[in-house]
Design a protein around this motif. Structure first.
Motif, mmCIF file in Angstrom:
data_model
loop_
_atom_site.group_PDB
_atom_site.id
_atom_site.type_symbol
_atom_site.label_atom_id
_atom_site.label_comp_id
_atom_site.label_asym_id
_atom_site.label_seq_id
_atom_site.Cartn_x
_atom_site.Cartn_y
_atom_site.Cartn_z
ATOM 1 N N LEU A 156 0.835 -1.198 0.000
ATOM 2 C CA LEU A 156 0.000 0.000 0.000
ATOM 3 C C LEU A 156 0.873 1.251 0.000
ATOM 4 C CD1 LEU A 156 -3.164 0.630 2.154
ATOM 5 C CD2 LEU A 156 -1.395 2.362 2.004
ATOM 6 N N GLU A 157 1.973 1.225 0.763
ATOM 7 C CA GLU A 157 2.858 2.404 0.823
ATOM 8 C C GLU A 157 3.426 2.734 -0.550
ATOM 9 O OE1 GLU A 157 2.783 -0.024 2.995
ATOM 10 O OE2 GLU A 157 2.190 1.032 4.818
ATOM 11 N N THR A 158 3.702 1.704 -1.355
ATOM 12 C CA THR A 158 4.211 1.947 -2.705
ATOM 13 C C THR A 158 3.162 2.651 -3.551
ATOM 14 O OG1 THR A 158 5.661 0.019 -2.599
ATOM 15 C CG2 THR A 158 5.109 0.848 -4.793
ATOM 16 N N ARG A 159 1.913 2.219 -3.439
ATOM 17 C CA ARG A 159 0.833 2.885 -4.181
ATOM 18 C C ARG A 159 0.656 4.318 -3.697
ATOM 19 N NH1 ARG A 159 1.366 -0.176 -8.330
ATOM 20 N NH2 ARG A 159 0.314 -2.207 -8.256
ATOM 21 N N LEU A 160 0.778 4.532 -2.394
ATOM 22 C CA LEU A 160 0.653 5.882 -1.849
ATOM 23 C C LEU A 160 1.781 6.767 -2.378
ATOM 24 C CD1 LEU A 160 -0.863 7.808 -0.035
ATOM 25 C CD2 LEU A 160 0.336 6.842 1.938
ATOM 26 N N GLU A 161 2.976 6.220 -2.472
ATOM 27 C CA GLU A 161 4.092 6.981 -3.037
ATOM 28 C C GLU A 161 3.824 7.327 -4.499
ATOM 29 O OE1 GLU A 161 7.576 4.642 -2.398
ATOM 30 O OE2 GLU A 161 7.873 5.354 -0.335
ATOM 31 N N GLN A 162 3.246 6.380 -5.257
ATOM 32 C CA GLN A 162 2.920 6.672 -6.648
ATOM 33 C C GLN A 162 1.961 7.857 -6.746
ATOM 34 O OE1 GLN A 162 2.326 2.178 -7.837
ATOM 35 N NE2 GLN A 162 2.310 3.387 -9.708
ATOM 36 N N VAL A 163 0.989 7.912 -5.848
ATOM 37 C CA VAL A 163 0.031 9.014 -5.871
ATOM 38 C C VAL A 163 0.725 10.332 -5.515
ATOM 39 C CG1 VAL A 163 -2.049 9.958 -4.798
ATOM 40 C CG2 VAL A 163 -1.933 7.520 -5.377
ATOM 41 N N VAL A 164 1.608 10.309 -4.520
ATOM 42 C CA VAL A 164 2.346 11.519 -4.148
ATOM 43 C C VAL A 164 3.185 12.010 -5.329
ATOM 44 C CG1 VAL A 164 4.193 12.409 -2.667
ATOM 45 C CG2 VAL A 164 2.365 11.023 -1.675
ATOM 46 N N VAL A 165 3.836 11.096 -6.019
ATOM 47 C CA VAL A 165 4.594 11.466 -7.218
ATOM 48 C C VAL A 165 3.644 11.991 -8.296
ATOM 49 C CG1 VAL A 165 6.001 10.574 -9.123
ATOM 50 C CG2 VAL A 165 6.512 9.907 -6.771
ATOM 51 N N GLY A 166 2.483 11.338 -8.425
ATOM 52 C CA GLY A 166 1.502 11.780 -9.412
ATOM 53 C C GLY A 166 1.032 13.205 -9.165
ATOM 54 N N LEU A 167 0.858 13.584 -7.894
ATOM 55 C CA LEU A 167 0.475 14.954 -7.576
ATOM 56 C C LEU A 167 1.564 15.945 -7.990
ATOM 57 C CD1 LEU A 167 -1.070 14.332 -4.039
ATOM 58 C CD2 LEU A 167 -2.324 15.102 -6.071
ATOM 59 N N GLU A 168 2.814 15.580 -7.737
ATOM 60 C CA GLU A 168 3.917 16.450 -8.154
ATOM 61 C C GLU A 168 3.955 16.583 -9.673
ATOM 62 O OE1 GLU A 168 7.693 18.671 -7.605
ATOM 63 O OE2 GLU A 168 5.773 18.421 -6.586
ATOM 64 N N ARG A 169 3.725 15.484 -10.363
ATOM 65 C CA ARG A 169 3.712 15.540 -11.832
ATOM 66 C C ARG A 169 2.573 16.426 -12.335
ATOM 67 N NH1 ARG A 169 6.720 12.340 -14.854
ATOM 68 N NH2 ARG A 169 8.037 10.722 -13.911
ATOM 69 N N HIS A 191 1.922 16.053 -25.719
ATOM 70 C CA HIS A 191 2.500 16.003 -24.382
ATOM 71 C C HIS A 191 2.848 14.556 -24.053
ATOM 72 C CE1 HIS A 191 1.132 20.147 -23.832
ATOM 73 N NE2 HIS A 191 0.002 19.746 -24.399
ATOM 74 N N LEU A 192 4.135 14.270 -23.980
ATOM 75 C CA LEU A 192 4.611 12.949 -23.590
ATOM 76 C C LEU A 192 4.821 12.966 -22.077
ATOM 77 C CD1 LEU A 192 5.128 13.058 -26.680
ATOM 78 C CD2 LEU A 192 7.094 11.561 -26.293
ATOM 79 N N VAL A 193 3.981 12.240 -21.365
ATOM 80 C CA VAL A 193 4.008 12.242 -19.910
ATOM 81 C C VAL A 193 4.260 10.825 -19.411
ATOM 82 C CG1 VAL A 193 2.462 14.225 -19.799
ATOM 83 C CG2 VAL A 193 1.498 11.908 -19.704
ATOM 84 N N TYR A 194 4.415 10.719 -18.107
ATOM 85 C CA TYR A 194 4.765 9.435 -17.488
ATOM 86 C C TYR A 194 3.943 9.321 -16.213
ATOM 87 C CZ TYR A 194 8.072 5.754 -15.869
ATOM 88 O OH TYR A 194 8.668 4.574 -15.430
ATOM 89 N N TRP A 195 2.679 8.886 -16.391
ATOM 90 C CA TRP A 195 1.758 8.789 -15.272
ATOM 91 C C TRP A 195 1.545 7.321 -14.934
ATOM 92 C CZ3 TRP A 195 -2.579 12.664 -17.157
ATOM 93 C CH2 TRP A 195 -2.031 13.958 -17.212
ATOM 94 N N SER A 196 2.142 6.870 -13.853
ATOM 95 C CA SER A 196 1.961 5.478 -13.439
ATOM 96 C C SER A 196 0.703 5.309 -12.597
ATOM 97 C CB SER A 196 3.185 4.980 -12.662
ATOM 98 O OG SER A 196 3.284 5.641 -11.414
ATOM 99 N N VAL A 197 0.019 6.396 -12.321
ATOM 100 C CA VAL A 197 -1.280 6.326 -11.629
ATOM 101 C C VAL A 197 -2.166 7.444 -12.152
ATOM 102 C CG1 VAL A 197 -0.402 7.681 -9.673
ATOM 103 C CG2 VAL A 197 -2.477 6.335 -9.398
ATOM 104 N N TRP A 198 -3.403 7.102 -12.405
ATOM 105 C CA TRP A 198 -4.414 8.098 -12.757
ATOM 106 C C TRP A 198 -5.748 7.548 -12.293
ATOM 107 C CZ3 TRP A 198 -2.332 4.611 -15.995
ATOM 108 C CH2 TRP A 198 -3.187 3.797 -16.746
ATOM 109 N N VAL A 199 -6.736 8.433 -12.175
ATOM 110 C CA VAL A 199 -8.028 8.049 -11.625
ATOM 111 C C VAL A 199 -9.114 8.326 -12.657
ATOM 112 C CG1 VAL A 199 -9.645 8.322 -9.711
ATOM 113 C CG2 VAL A 199 -7.183 8.587 -9.309
ATOM 114 N N GLU A 200 -9.951 7.328 -12.889
ATOM 115 C CA GLU A 200 -11.042 7.448 -13.852
ATOM 116 C C GLU A 200 -12.129 8.385 -13.313
ATOM 117 O OE1 GLU A 200 -10.868 6.236 -16.731
ATOM 118 O OE2 GLU A 200 -9.308 4.700 -16.601
ATOM 119 N N PRO A 201 -13.010 8.894 -14.194
ATOM 120 C CA PRO A 201 -14.069 9.791 -13.733
ATOM 121 C C PRO A 201 -14.937 9.198 -12.630
ATOM 122 C CG PRO A 201 -13.897 9.886 -16.123
ATOM 123 C CD PRO A 201 -12.975 8.804 -15.670
#
Length: 526
Positions: free
Chosen positions: A265-278, A483-493
């Protein structure tokens, strides 16, 4: 008097407005002089305060409203994945209480304004400079207009100004909600123990099924149940999990599915934190029509006026360091139908020169400075990567490495989107096979879609050129952002989070830098 009451009294005294006796000449007060001295080495702050005659914004009239708005915003810094300790409100309140002289108040005034500008930059455009973390992240970050923010904060509604700093892209809001969901789950004990079994199939019973069932329940994919059989409901939950994580959707908990289920779970949480920065790096208006290529997902999307109008699988650069597709933004200006492939020198000497020595690679044309040459007359054994004097080209045709069309957005890496004859590679779940360019699974449909705004018959016009077999450039009358991006996490509508691996290790590098900057995984605020 209690210590708490003494602290409040001292704060009120320290923040009492500076007044000038009636009838006195409008002299510069000691506080204003102190402010002027504290900002002399900062052009932005110096201009801001000079325009205000160096009057403070944190001390005096309306200062309490501004301070409380700022403290309330700082208290939420951790919610955004920002380094909360960097903006410690308690330390500032203590400094306010301790500032008894004009000099101390002036220094504190400027200290708080500097903190406001730092917070504005961090929340609006990111904590990190992306290219300093990973050189292949070449996104151009748009910093906020600090002068405008300070003026609006001082003269307008401070809470509204602070709220407007955060990115307002829908994806940012969704990631914030996913972050809180994960934090709540973490506070409640997480997802439980890992699944220790290698594979579990429908119809199975016993401890393995119970472990799978319990994990999916805690992750939110399955309603609470005591059933210990791999039944249809459990298979449906596995399929939903597989869909959200880019796995083969078969309802079978095979090795790759279990490996993904066991990601902490902590790894997924880190992905989200990185996603916010991105998302903060991308905090700028995107073009009405733009293409978003998600390198981590290996998929491309076209948006028209914020609506998804086309999507397709893609193949991106391999995981070798010199072949990873970079992250950047550019403008697509044209496409080339029946393209010639001008083989990059690195590929020419590393891959094709050995074939040429063996008498192969005859599908390529060989050129010297004077024009095309006959490869049969050349002793390629005389040449190596350093002295190879030729260039290689592949003419248009069914075997051309670029396929039938390439989409051009000029950039320093010579990266573009294109067709490919290697259609079989699109069957892979993880599609990191190219030398850096982006290969498109539905290239003709993409071409028709991009040409539709400028012609009533995009398919017929494109196909007519294609049938000639001749190379032809077709300009796009309406330029398109890419835009070439690198999003390892995103949230559907609907709120469902999608996670993907980190094939280039970029998220790991960004998270390491965020931790070094003071970002920590926090417990949810009540």
């Amino acid at each position: 008097m209690s210590a708490f009451r003494r602290l409040i009294a001292a704060a009120v005294l320290a923040l009492a407005p500076v007044t000038i006796p009636a009838g006195a000449a409008p002299l510069v007060s000691p506080l204003q002089q102190s402010v002027a001295e504290a900002v002399h080495d900062d052009a932005t702050l110096s201009t801001f305060y000079k325009n205000r005659d160096f009057a403070p914004i944190w001390i005096g009239e309306r200062s309490a409203e501004r301070r409380e708005a700022f403290f309330a915003a700082l208290a939420q810094a951790g919610d955004h994945g920002l380094p909360a300790e960097r903006y410690d409100p308690a330390a500032i309140r203590a400094a306010i209480a301790a500032a008894e002289t004009a000099s101390a108040r002036g220094a504190l005034e400027v200290r708080m304004t500097r903190l406001l500008t730092a917070y504005a930059r961090d929340l609006s455009s990111g904590i990190l400079t992306p290219g300093e973390i990973v050189s292949d992240i070449a996104l151009e970050v748009s910093p906020p207009d600090v002068s405008a923010i300070l003026t609006a904060f001082a003269d307008g509604n401070p809470r509204a100004v602070l709220e407007a700093l955060r990115p307002h892209a829908v994806q940012y809001d969704r990631l914030l909600r996913e972050k809180r969901r994960l934090e709540v789950s973490r506070a409640e004990g997480g997802w439980g123990p890992n699944i220790s079994f290698r594979a579990i199939e429908p119809g199975s019973t016993g401890a393995a099924v119970v472990a799978l069932r319990d994990r999916l329940i805690r992750m939110g994919y399955l309603e609470r149940t005591a059933v210990a059989t791999y039944d249809a409901a459990l298979a449906d939950a596995v399929r939903a999990f597989q869909s959200d994580h880019g796995l083969k959707i078969d309802g079978v908990a095979g090795p790759s599915t279990i490996e993904t289920l066991n990601v902490p779970l902590e790894t997924r949480l880190e992905q989200v934190v990185v996603g916010l920065e991105r998302q903060r790096w991308m905090n700028k208006p995107l073009e009405p029509r733009h293409i978003l290529v998600n390198l981590a997902e290996q998929r491309a999307y076209i948006y028209d006026d914020k609506k998804l109008t086309f999507d397709t699988d893609v193949i991106v650069g391999s995981e070798e360091p010199d072949r990873r597709t970079p992250e950047f933004s550019e403008t697509m200006t044209h496409m080339v139908i029946n393209p010639t492939w001008y083989v990059p020198r690195s590929i020419a000497v590393e891959e094709y020169l050995p074939e040429l020595r063996r008498g192969g690679a005859r599908h390529l044309d060989v050129y010297s400075r004077n024009g095309r040459v006959d490869p049969h007359r050349i002793d390629f054994s005389r040449y190596n990567a350093d002295n190879f004097p030729f260039s290689l080209r592949q003419p248009p045709g069914p075997r051309n490495a670029l396929g039938r069309v390439k989409f051009m957005f000029p950039n320093r890496w010579n990266i573009y989107l294109h067709d490919t004859p290697a259609r079989n590679l699109f069957a892979n779940q993880r599609r990191t096979f190219s030398h850096g360019c982006v290969r498109v699974a539905r290239p003709l449909e993409m071409a028709y879609h991009l040409l539709a705004p400028q012609t009533d018959t995009p398919e017929a016009g494109f196909d007519a050129i294609l049938r000639t077999g001749d190379e032809r450039r077709v300009d796009l009358k309406r330029s398109i952002g890419v835009h070439l991006v690198y999003w390892s996490v995103w949230v559907e509508p609907g709120g469902q989070a999608n996670y993907r691996p980190d094939p280039y290790g970029r998220d790991q590098a960004v998270m390491q830098a965020l931790r070094a900057a003071g970002v920590a995984l926090t417990a949810p605020r009540s």
